[in-house]
Every structure is written in C-alpha cells, then in structure tokens.
Design an enzyme around this catalytic site. Structure first.
Site, PDB file in Angstrom:
ATOM      1  N   HIS A   1       0.837  -1.209   0.000  1.00 14.51           N
ATOM      2  CA  HIS A   1       0.000   0.000   0.000  1.00 14.51           C
ATOM      3  C   HIS A   1       0.871   1.257   0.000  1.00 14.51           C
ATOM      4  O   HIS A   1       0.823   2.065   0.937  1.00 14.51           O
ATOM      5  CB  HIS A   1      -0.907  -0.009   1.239  1.00 14.51           C
ATOM      6  CG  HIS A   1      -2.333   0.343   0.946  1.00 14.51           C
ATOM      7  ND1 HIS A   1      -3.180  -0.488   0.260  1.00 14.51           N
ATOM      8  CD2 HIS A   1      -3.053   1.465   1.224  1.00 14.51           C
ATOM      9  CE1 HIS A   1      -4.355   0.083   0.139  1.00 14.51           C
ATOM     10  NE2 HIS A   1      -4.312   1.273   0.713  1.00 14.51           N
TER      11      HIS A   1
ATOM     12  N   ASN B   1      -4.039   3.068  -4.635  1.00 19.61           N
ATOM     13  CA  ASN B   1      -3.322   1.790  -4.612  1.00 19.61           C
ATOM     14  C   ASN B   1      -4.045   0.729  -5.443  1.00 19.61           C
ATOM     15  O   ASN B   1      -3.413  -0.047  -6.168  1.00 19.61           O
ATOM     16  CB  ASN B   1      -3.170   1.298  -3.170  1.00 19.61           C
ATOM     17  CG  ASN B   1      -2.282   2.198  -2.346  1.00 19.61           C
ATOM     18  OD1 ASN B   1      -1.059   2.145  -2.426  1.00 19.61           O
ATOM     19  ND2 ASN B   1      -2.898   3.046  -1.534  1.00 19.61           N
TER      20      ASN B   1
ATOM     21  N   THR C   1      -3.748   1.461  -9.241  1.00 21.79           N
ATOM     22  CA  THR C   1      -2.366   1.231  -9.665  1.00 21.79           C
ATOM     23  C   THR C   1      -2.042  -0.258  -9.654  1.00 21.79           C
ATOM     24  O   THR C   1      -1.440  -0.784 -10.597  1.00 21.79           O
ATOM     25  CB  THR C   1      -1.387   1.983  -8.749  1.00 21.79           C
ATOM     26  OG1 THR C   1      -1.733   3.367  -8.715  1.00 21.79           O
ATOM     27  CG2 THR C   1       0.037   1.837  -9.250  1.00 21.79           C
TER      28      THR C   1
ATOM     29  N   TYR D   1     -12.858 -11.092  -4.374  1.00 21.05           N
ATOM     30  CA  TYR D   1     -11.537 -10.474  -4.492  1.00 21.05           C
ATOM     31  C   TYR D   1     -11.035 -10.003  -3.134  1.00 21.05           C
ATOM     32  O   TYR D   1      -9.908 -10.323  -2.720  1.00 21.05           O
ATOM     33  CB  TYR D   1     -11.647  -9.309  -5.472  1.00 21.05           C
ATOM     34  CG  TYR D   1     -10.396  -8.505  -5.702  1.00 21.05           C
ATOM     35  CD1 TYR D   1      -9.268  -9.059  -6.302  1.00 21.05           C
ATOM     36  CD2 TYR D   1     -10.353  -7.143  -5.366  1.00 21.05           C
ATOM     37  CE1 TYR D   1      -8.136  -8.309  -6.557  1.00 21.05           C
ATOM     38  CE2 TYR D   1      -9.223  -6.375  -5.613  1.00 21.05           C
ATOM     39  CZ  TYR D   1      -8.116  -6.960  -6.209  1.00 21.05           C
ATOM     40  OH  TYR D   1      -6.995  -6.196  -6.455  1.00 21.05           O
TER      41      TYR D   1
ATOM     42  N   ASN E   1      -3.585 -17.915   9.296  1.00 16.16           N
ATOM     43  CA  ASN E   1      -3.215 -18.512   8.013  1.00 16.16           C
ATOM     44  C   ASN E   1      -1.717 -18.420   7.740  1.00 16.16           C
ATOM     45  O   ASN E   1      -1.223 -19.027   6.782  1.00 16.16           O
ATOM     46  CB  ASN E   1      -4.000 -17.865   6.873  1.00 16.16           C
ATOM     47  CG  ASN E   1      -5.430 -18.366   6.825  1.00 16.16           C
ATOM     48  OD1 ASN E   1      -5.700 -19.519   7.147  1.00 16.16           O
ATOM     49  ND2 ASN E   1      -6.355 -17.492   6.454  1.00 16.16           N
TER      50      ASN E   1
END
Length: 405
Positions: A225, A231, A234, A266, A278
């Site tokens: 970021h 962000n 881009t 997403y 995770n």
C-alpha cells in the site's frame, strides 16, 4: 476439493495439529516461497492439484482466445481494444466507487480534441497503450512513482498527496464498515521501497514469470500500500501489464471487469492471506485470482464469438449489396466500415477524417459519399466537431446488424 485454510484447520483441529499441518505445507516440495512477510510469516503458496488445474485451464482458454482473435479483421482490432479499454477503465473506477461513463472515457480517448486535458485521459490512454504493447513493468521505485502520477493525474485531493521521497511517509490503515482496522500498509517509507524492489525483482525474473508469481506479486503490492490513495487502481494496472506479457492483451484488459463483478470474492481473498492464523499461506489467494482470471477469459471468449457470428451476418449482407445495382462500391465500403465499427467498438461512429483515410480519398470526396448515404437515410451525423457519422436503424438493418451488443 476446496483448499482448507490454516485458519479453519486451527479451529477444527487441536492447535498442535494445526502447527503440524503448517510445517507440512510450508516445507513441502510443492511450496513456492517469497522473501516477503505477512504478519511476520514468510509468504508461500502450494502448487496443489487445484492450482495446477486452474493454471492449465487458463492457458487452454488463452489458446481459444488467440484462435478466435486471429479470425477478426485486422481493421477492427484497434476498435475492439478501445472498447475493452473503456470497459476496463470504468470497472477499475467502479471498484473504488468512482463514477465514470462510457462517454467520459470516449471523450478522454478523443485524440482530436485540442482543449484542456480531460478527466480520465491519462488512465484511459495508459490502458490503450497496454493493449498495444507499449507499456513495460517499472524497473525501479522511481519509475513506479512516475507511472502512478500519470494514472492518478487530476484525481488526488490535497490530503492524499505524497509526502515521502518517492512514496508516502506516514502510516495508512484500511478499516471495515465498523471502523475496525483490517490492514495496515508498510511503514516507514524505507520498508515500502524495500517491498517494491522485491516485487520488481520478482516481476523481472524469468523463473517467476508465471501466473502464480504474478498473482502473488499483486498481493504484495496491495499489502505494501505505497500510496495514500490510488493503490487499487495502480495495483490492477500493474497486474494488467504482467498478464499481458504471458497472456493476450485482450485478456489483460478484462481483469478489472471480472474483479468488479466478483468484488467480494476479491477482497475476501486478500483477507484470507492476512489472517494471523493462516500464517502467510497465499494459496487461497492464488486460487481465487485464477478463478477470476478464468471468469474473465470465458467472458471474453463469449464476447468475441458473438461478434464473429454477427460479423458473418454483416459480410453476407455486404456480399448481397455488392450483387445489386442499388449501391455504388464506395457506399458499400462505407457501410461495411460502419458495420464493423459497431460490432467491435464502444463508439459506433466514424469520423470524416478516418473514412477519407480508409477509402484513400479526399475529405471533400468522403463528404460527398456520406451525403448520398444520408439522403438514403442509412447514416446520420452524430457530431460536427469533429464530423462523425453512424448507422441509422435502417442502415443497421440493411447490413444485417439489427441486434446491438
């Protein structure tokens, strides 16, 4: 079989069993690893049977795309790229809740205008340049900053202007609807630069120029970021550049549209990797991104096939017209050009200048040709500056294009 995240296994199994599973996955011969930390854990991805299957599926779909693409008339390719560009810019804006219309992007792409720079002009032309293979992935943090400045030209408020040497100097946090912090970007700027250099090194490595590496570098960028604002736009543009190098530019110009369609999927993919339990496992992210890529490719194939079918109708109608004495050859050629533009462009109009170039005649002669078609009510004038024409309903019908797509 769905890939079970370490978070789910942590709650389903005893903590020690989850630790054993993590070590097994991380140390597996099927694990790809990167020098990139996610909550102090090294980022990795397992090349599972599902990842392999999805990768193969994507490459097979790409072969289908290239087959159908090769059947398109060369004269419509730029119009089709322009159409895909318009959809992609609108989609990447919508993801950030920025409203833009097809007309906005058409105006931004209008190269004939001599007025002041138009909103979305920079980003629109950059996507068109991507389609034409004129853009390369930045080779340094400074080049990335330069690209960002072009993409975000005229879109940044004073509060989001960069204050570091290259990127932002201050911290940045992303919060959910309950104002809970769900992500903190890299800080200070030295860490941002270090992370961007890692992405650049990864992207320009021949060993890493594959779909898994591309998807993981996209995760890295969004995780870093580097800017206060922009962000997402881009990052998606950089993703498009990377995809265009190993897949077709047309596929690269559909990824934001697929992301926009499956926005929740997403964002969920990002959150899965960043969950502390995770432990840097990027496998679920890669699986989700490959699924989005495949959705984009399947949608593109259907779109091309539909247009090719209509192109056959157009060509049959033109062949019939050539066999009659009701039309002169130059009139038929103009109708054929306009029909192709309608099929493969978002802007269904043809400028007088473009028509003259295509027919290899003067503008005065092209004007005379258009006048006869207007008298037959087959075309109408859309604008005067520049002078542009489009098919009327009667014109579409006579060239076999009653259906608009």
């Amino acid at each position: 079989m769905d890939y079970r995240t370490l978070e789910k296994e942590h709650y389903a199994l005893h903590q020690s069993a989850a630790e054993t599973l993590y070590q097994s996955r991380f140390n597996s011969e099927a694990a790809l690893k990167w020098e990139f930390k996610v909550k102090n854990n090294p980022l990795f991805c397992l090349i599972t049977p599902e990842v392999y299957r999805l990768t193969e599926r994507s490459h097979n779909l790409e072969r289908t795309i290239l087959y159908y693409w090769s059947r398109l008339p060369s004269g419509v390719i730029r119009h089709y790229y322009r159409s895909l560009t318009i959809d992609e810019v609108i989609s990447t804006n919508e993801i950030e809740n920025i409203h833009s219309t097809r007309r906005d992007i058409e105006i931004a792409l209008d190269e004939s205008s001599t007025s002041e720079p138009k909103r979305f002009s920079e980003i629109s032309h950059l996507y068109l340049a991507l389609a034409e293979g004129k853009i390369s992935f930045p080779e340094s943090p400074s080049e990335l900053r330069e690209l960002y400045d072009h993409l975000m030209h005229g879109e940044l408020g004073k509060e989001n202007e960069l204050d570091g040497e290259i990127f932002r100097q201050g911290p940045v946090e992303i919060r959910d609807s309950r104002q809970k912090v769900i992500h903190s970007g890299f800080s200070p700027e030295s860490q941002i630069i270090e992370g961007i250099n890692a992405i650049i090194k990864l992207t320009h490595s021949e060993e890493e120029s594959n779909l898994v590496g591309i998807m993981m570098s996209h995760f890295m960028f969004e995780s870093i970021h580097p800017f206060y604002d922009g962000n997402g736009r881009t990052g998606r543009y950089l993703l498009g550049i990377q995809l265009s190098k190993i897949l077709s530019p047309a596929t690269a110009l559909t990824m934001s549209s697929a992301i926009n369609q499956f926005r929740n999927k997403y964002y969920k993919a990002f959150h899965a990797v960043e969950h502390r339990l995770n432990r840097g496992d990027g496998t679920p992210f890669v699986i989700s991104m490959l699924e989005l890529l495949i959705a984009a490719q399947e949608g593109l194939i259907e779109n091309i096939k539909q247009r090719i079918d209509l192109l056959a109708s157009l060509e049959d109608a033109i062949k019939t017209l050539r066999g009659t004495s009701s039309f002169k050859n130059h009139q038929i050629n103009l109708l054929y050009i306009l029909g192709q533009i309608q099929l493969f462009g978002k802007d269904e109009t043809l400028s007088l200048e473009s028509a003259a170039k295509f027919l290899k005649v003067s503008k005065a002669t092209a004007t005379r040709y258009f006048r006869t078609l207007r008298e037959m009510e087959l075309v109408h004038e859309v604008s005067k500056r520049p002078l542009r024409f489009a098919l009327t309903d009667k014109g579409r019908e006579i060239v076999g294009l009653e259906v608009k797509i």
